[in-house]
Design a protein around this motif. Structure first.
Motif, PDB file in Angstrom:
ATOM      1  N   ARG A  34       2.819 -14.685   3.551  1.00 54.53           N
ATOM      2  CA  ARG A  34       2.439 -14.166   2.228  1.00 54.53           C
ATOM      3  C   ARG A  34       3.297 -12.988   1.787  1.00 54.53           C
ATOM      4  NH1 ARG A  34      -3.646 -12.568   2.567  1.00 54.53           N
ATOM      5  NH2 ARG A  34      -3.156 -11.931   0.420  1.00 54.53           N
ATOM      6  N   LEU A  35       4.180 -12.544   2.643  1.00 56.13           N
ATOM      7  CA  LEU A  35       4.961 -11.331   2.390  1.00 56.13           C
ATOM      8  C   LEU A  35       6.344 -11.642   1.836  1.00 56.13           C
ATOM      9  CD1 LEU A  35       4.141  -9.281   5.574  1.00 56.13           C
ATOM     10  CD2 LEU A  35       4.293  -8.265   3.311  1.00 56.13           C
ATOM     11  N   VAL A  36       6.750 -10.860   0.849  1.00 51.10           N
ATOM     12  CA  VAL A  36       8.132 -10.856   0.386  1.00 51.10           C
ATOM     13  C   VAL A  36       8.641  -9.428   0.509  1.00 51.10           C
ATOM     14  CG1 VAL A  36       9.726 -11.281  -1.521  1.00 51.10           C
ATOM     15  CG2 VAL A  36       7.693 -12.727  -1.242  1.00 51.10           C
TER      16      VAL A  36
ATOM     17  N   VAL B  72      -5.581 -11.199  -5.703  1.00 52.77           N
ATOM     18  CA  VAL B  72      -5.149  -9.803  -5.558  1.00 52.77           C
ATOM     19  C   VAL B  72      -3.749  -9.770  -4.950  1.00 52.77           C
ATOM     20  CG1 VAL B  72      -5.589  -7.608  -4.382  1.00 52.77           C
ATOM     21  CG2 VAL B  72      -7.503  -8.920  -5.351  1.00 52.77           C
ATOM     22  N   VAL B  73      -2.868  -8.983  -5.557  1.00 53.65           N
ATOM     23  CA  VAL B  73      -1.530  -8.747  -5.024  1.00 53.65           C
ATOM     24  C   VAL B  73      -1.427  -7.271  -4.665  1.00 53.65           C
ATOM     25  CG1 VAL B  73       0.957  -8.858  -5.432  1.00 53.65           C
ATOM     26  CG2 VAL B  73      -0.568 -10.524  -6.535  1.00 53.65           C
ATOM     27  N   VAL B  74      -0.978  -6.967  -3.472  1.00 57.31           N
ATOM     28  CA  VAL B  74      -0.806  -5.581  -3.024  1.00 57.31           C
ATOM     29  C   VAL B  74       0.680  -5.320  -2.804  1.00 57.31           C
ATOM     30  CG1 VAL B  74      -1.218  -3.951  -1.130  1.00 57.31           C
ATOM     31  CG2 VAL B  74      -3.102  -5.332  -2.034  1.00 57.31           C
ATOM     32  N   THR B  75       1.144  -4.176  -3.306  1.00 61.52           N
ATOM     33  CA  THR B  75       2.546  -3.793  -3.163  1.00 61.52           C
ATOM     34  C   THR B  75       2.651  -2.439  -2.482  1.00 61.52           C
ATOM     35  OG1 THR B  75       2.674  -2.641  -5.300  1.00 61.52           O
ATOM     36  CG2 THR B  75       3.095  -5.019  -5.310  1.00 61.52           C
ATOM     37  N   SER B  76       3.806  -2.209  -1.852  1.00 60.88           N
ATOM     38  CA  SER B  76       4.042  -0.915  -1.221  1.00 60.88           C
ATOM     39  C   SER B  76       5.522  -0.809  -0.867  1.00 60.88           C
ATOM     40  CB  SER B  76       3.178  -0.737   0.025  1.00 60.88           C
ATOM     41  OG  SER B  76       3.205   0.608   0.485  1.00 60.88           O
ATOM     42  N   SER B  77       5.885   0.317  -0.267  1.00 61.25           N
ATOM     43  CA  SER B  77       7.249   0.488   0.233  1.00 61.25           C
ATOM     44  C   SER B  77       7.254   1.593   1.270  1.00 61.25           C
ATOM     45  CB  SER B  77       8.224   0.821  -0.904  1.00 61.25           C
ATOM     46  OG  SER B  77       8.252   2.207  -1.159  1.00 61.25           O
ATOM     47  N   PHE B  78       8.430   1.831   1.847  1.00 61.22           N
ATOM     48  CA  PHE B  78       8.596   2.872   2.862  1.00 61.22           C
ATOM     49  C   PHE B  78       9.373   4.061   2.313  1.00 61.22           C
ATOM     50  CE2 PHE B  78       8.216  -1.286   4.754  1.00 61.22           C
ATOM     51  CZ  PHE B  78       7.115  -1.089   5.588  1.00 61.22           C
ATOM     52  N   SER B  79       9.662   4.032   1.013  1.00 60.64           N
ATOM     53  CA  SER B  79      10.465   5.077   0.382  1.00 60.64           C
ATOM     54  C   SER B  79       9.860   6.457   0.549  1.00 60.64           C
ATOM     55  CB  SER B  79      10.643   4.765  -1.105  1.00 60.64           C
ATOM     56  OG  SER B  79      11.410   3.605  -1.303  1.00 60.64           O
ATOM     57  N   LYS B  80       8.559   6.567   0.331  1.00 60.10           N
ATOM     58  CA  LYS B  80       7.887   7.858   0.382  1.00 60.10           C
ATOM     59  C   LYS B  80       7.460   8.200   1.811  1.00 60.10           C
ATOM     60  CE  LYS B  80       7.981   7.629  -4.153  1.00 60.10           C
ATOM     61  NZ  LYS B  80       8.963   8.386  -4.961  1.00 60.10           N
ATOM     62  N   SER B  81       6.828   7.232   2.475  1.00 61.67           N
ATOM     63  CA  SER B  81       6.243   7.534   3.787  1.00 61.67           C
ATOM     64  C   SER B  81       7.293   7.869   4.825  1.00 61.67           C
ATOM     65  CB  SER B  81       5.387   6.366   4.265  1.00 61.67           C
ATOM     66  OG  SER B  81       6.158   5.188   4.389  1.00 61.67           O
ATOM     67  N   MET B  82       8.495   7.287   4.716  1.00 55.95           N
ATOM     68  CA  MET B  82       9.567   7.588   5.669  1.00 55.95           C
ATOM     69  C   MET B  82      10.649   8.476   5.060  1.00 55.95           C
ATOM     70  SD  MET B  82      10.175   4.081   7.830  1.00 55.95           S
ATOM     71  CE  MET B  82       8.844   3.313   8.759  1.00 55.95           C
TER      72      MET B  82
ATOM     73  N   TYR C 114       7.681  -4.139  -0.264  1.00 56.30           N
ATOM     74  CA  TYR C 114       7.146  -5.472  -0.037  1.00 56.30           C
ATOM     75  C   TYR C 114       5.956  -5.726  -0.951  1.00 56.30           C
ATOM     76  CZ  TYR C 114       3.613  -3.062   2.833  1.00 56.30           C
ATOM     77  OH  TYR C 114       2.621  -2.220   3.273  1.00 56.30           O
ATOM     78  N   ALA C 115       5.671  -7.011  -1.115  1.00 62.48           N
ATOM     79  CA  ALA C 115       4.480  -7.442  -1.832  1.00 62.48           C
ATOM     80  C   ALA C 115       3.769  -8.490  -0.994  1.00 62.48           C
ATOM     81  CB  ALA C 115       4.845  -8.007  -3.195  1.00 62.48           C
TER      82      ALA C 115
ATOM     83  N   GLY D 162      12.509  -2.187  -2.773  1.00 60.50           N
ATOM     84  CA  GLY D 162      11.581  -1.099  -3.057  1.00 60.50           C
ATOM     85  C   GLY D 162      10.287  -1.599  -3.679  1.00 60.50           C
ATOM     86  N   ALA D 163       9.344  -0.668  -3.894  1.00 53.96           N
ATOM     87  CA  ALA D 163       8.087  -1.020  -4.556  1.00 53.96           C
ATOM     88  C   ALA D 163       8.330  -1.398  -6.006  1.00 53.96           C
ATOM     89  CB  ALA D 163       7.102   0.144  -4.465  1.00 53.96           C
ATOM     90  N   GLY D 164       9.427  -0.899  -6.581  1.00 54.58           N
ATOM     91  CA  GLY D 164       9.741  -1.234  -7.962  1.00 54.58           C
ATOM     92  C   GLY D 164       9.875  -2.733  -8.153  1.00 54.58           C
ATOM     93  N   GLU D 165      10.641  -3.391  -7.280  1.00 47.41           N
ATOM     94  CA  GLU D 165      10.764  -4.845  -7.406  1.00 47.41           C
ATOM     95  C   GLU D 165       9.473  -5.536  -7.022  1.00 47.41           C
ATOM     96  OE1 GLU D 165      12.933  -8.894  -5.958  1.00 47.41           O
ATOM     97  OE2 GLU D 165      13.187  -7.094  -4.731  1.00 47.41           O
TER      98      GLU D 165
END
Length: 373
Positions: free
Chosen positions: A83-85, A216-226, A235-236, A89-92
């Motif tokens: 289910r992951l792409v 439901v679609v959930v998005t995130s990224s590692f830009s901020k946390s790392m 990823y989404a 970044g979270a933008g895409e």
């Protein structure tokens, strides 16, 4: 509730940042969300290891993302990796999610909060959709009843961001579940951007993925946390029936993502202890305290973030316009983001990002400026 027209403009962040860069004085940048903290040591190790890889490892990876990265994410989010792409970044990731809503053909309206990070309405109108903004409660939390009243058969998606930029609110999972119900009732998607999930100061944050809903679609990224905004690894997580179309759109736009960046992030996920993220939260807490103490001293109103790393401040007779943001740069040497950028609900406010180790200096400059006004 307010609606936007079909035009979209270059985000005003660039205008404020460029104005600050061109100023004739030193300016503390509290506009950008570029973290100033050190990335995980394991991330650098992963890059070093990758640099010594054989030439085949420098070629295309699977379009949906590096297998080891997707497996690491899937294990942490308790979802199937199919289910992951992995995205640019979270933008895409948000773009793919919002495009999926349009492609379903169930509606072209996006329900957004007011205030809202301006890239969401920008993406909505770029995709040919319309935007309706629903003001949040006074405490910054999403107005579920307002969203329910605004939702209709024209609604294609409800888009949330929690922990929230710019209000700092961490939405209760019951509120998110209620909005998932609203979305289901009008055959819409619920898109939840959780990019600030590691910046929860309440201990109450719970991912929308725990709801296990098929729309439901959930998005995130590692830009901020790392602290790696330049790596562009996000990823989404899509419902099964939407993931193939999202992969295709991603492939046609990008072919695939950056293999060295994804390899390094996968290594960092495996090797980075929880203490790394806690130390960053401690740093942000200290910066919140430093800035809000100064705001208290000058009698300004402000938000105390439950999550993310932004403080909204309201100064007497100094609304959050672009003109006043430029005045702060020229006369106080502090760059903040005007509240009007995020909508109408907080247009009297100015948002300050805490991604700088110069918060104490900025606080002193703001105190001197407003006490002398």
């Amino acid at each position: 509730m307010t609606e936007t027209d079909e035009a979209y403009d270059e985000p005003l962040f660039f205008r404020v940042i460029q104005y600050a860069e061109n100023a004739d004085r030193d300016v503390v940048d509290m506009v950008s969300g570029n973290p100033d903290w050190e990335p995980p040591a394991a991330l650098r190790d992963g890059l070093r290891d990758y640099a010594g890889a054989d030439p085949p490892e420098f070629q295309y990876q699977a379009s949906e993302g590096l297998g080891e990265l997707r497996e690491e994410i899937a294990a942490r989010r308790n979802v199937d990796s199919s289910r992951l792409v992995a995205t640019n970044g979270a933008g895409e990731a948000n773009y793919l999610a919002m495009a999926a809503a349009m492609e379903r053909g169930a509606g072209t309206e996006f329900l957004l909060t007011d205030p809202v990070y301006p890239y969401y309405p920008g993406k909505a109108t770029m995709l040919g959709g319309s935007v309706t903004r629903v003001p949040v409660h006074e405490d910054g939390h999403v107005d579920v009843a307002g969203m329910r009243a605004a939702a209709s058969e024209d609604t294609g998606a409800i888009v949330l961001n929690t922990p929230n930029n710019p209000t700092g609110a961490v939405y209760d999972i019951d509120a998110v579940a209620a909005l998932a119900d609203v979305a289901a009732e009008v055959d819409a998607l619920l898109v939840v951007d959780e990019v600030y999930d590691h910046f929860d100061f309440t201990g109450r944050f719970e991912s929308a993925l725990t709801l296990d809903r098929d729309h439901v679609v959930v998005t995130s990224s590692f830009s901020k946390s790392m602290g790696i905004t330049g790596f562009r690894v996000g990823y989404a997580v899509f419902p099964d029936d939407l993931v193939d179309a999202a992969r295709t759109r991603h492939m046609l736009v990008n072919v695939t993502g950056s293999r060295p960046a994804q390899t390094a992030v996968a290594h960092a996920l495996r090797e980075t202890p929880p203490s790394y993220y806690e130390s960053i939260r401690d740093t942000i807490r200290e910066r919140i305290d430093a800035l809000t103490a100064a705001l208290d001293a000058i009698g300004a109103d402000y938000t105390t973030p439950e999550g993310a790393f932004y403080v909204l401040a309201r100064f007497a007779d100094f609304p959050g316009t672009m003109a006043n943001a430029e005045r702060l740069i020229d006369e106080a040497g502090v760059a903040g983001m005007p509240g009007e950028t995020f909508g109408d609900a907080y247009d009297d406010w100015i948002r300050f990002s805490l991604c700088t180790d110069r918060v104490d200096e900025a606080a002193a400059r703001l105190t001197a400026y407003f006490e002398g006004s």
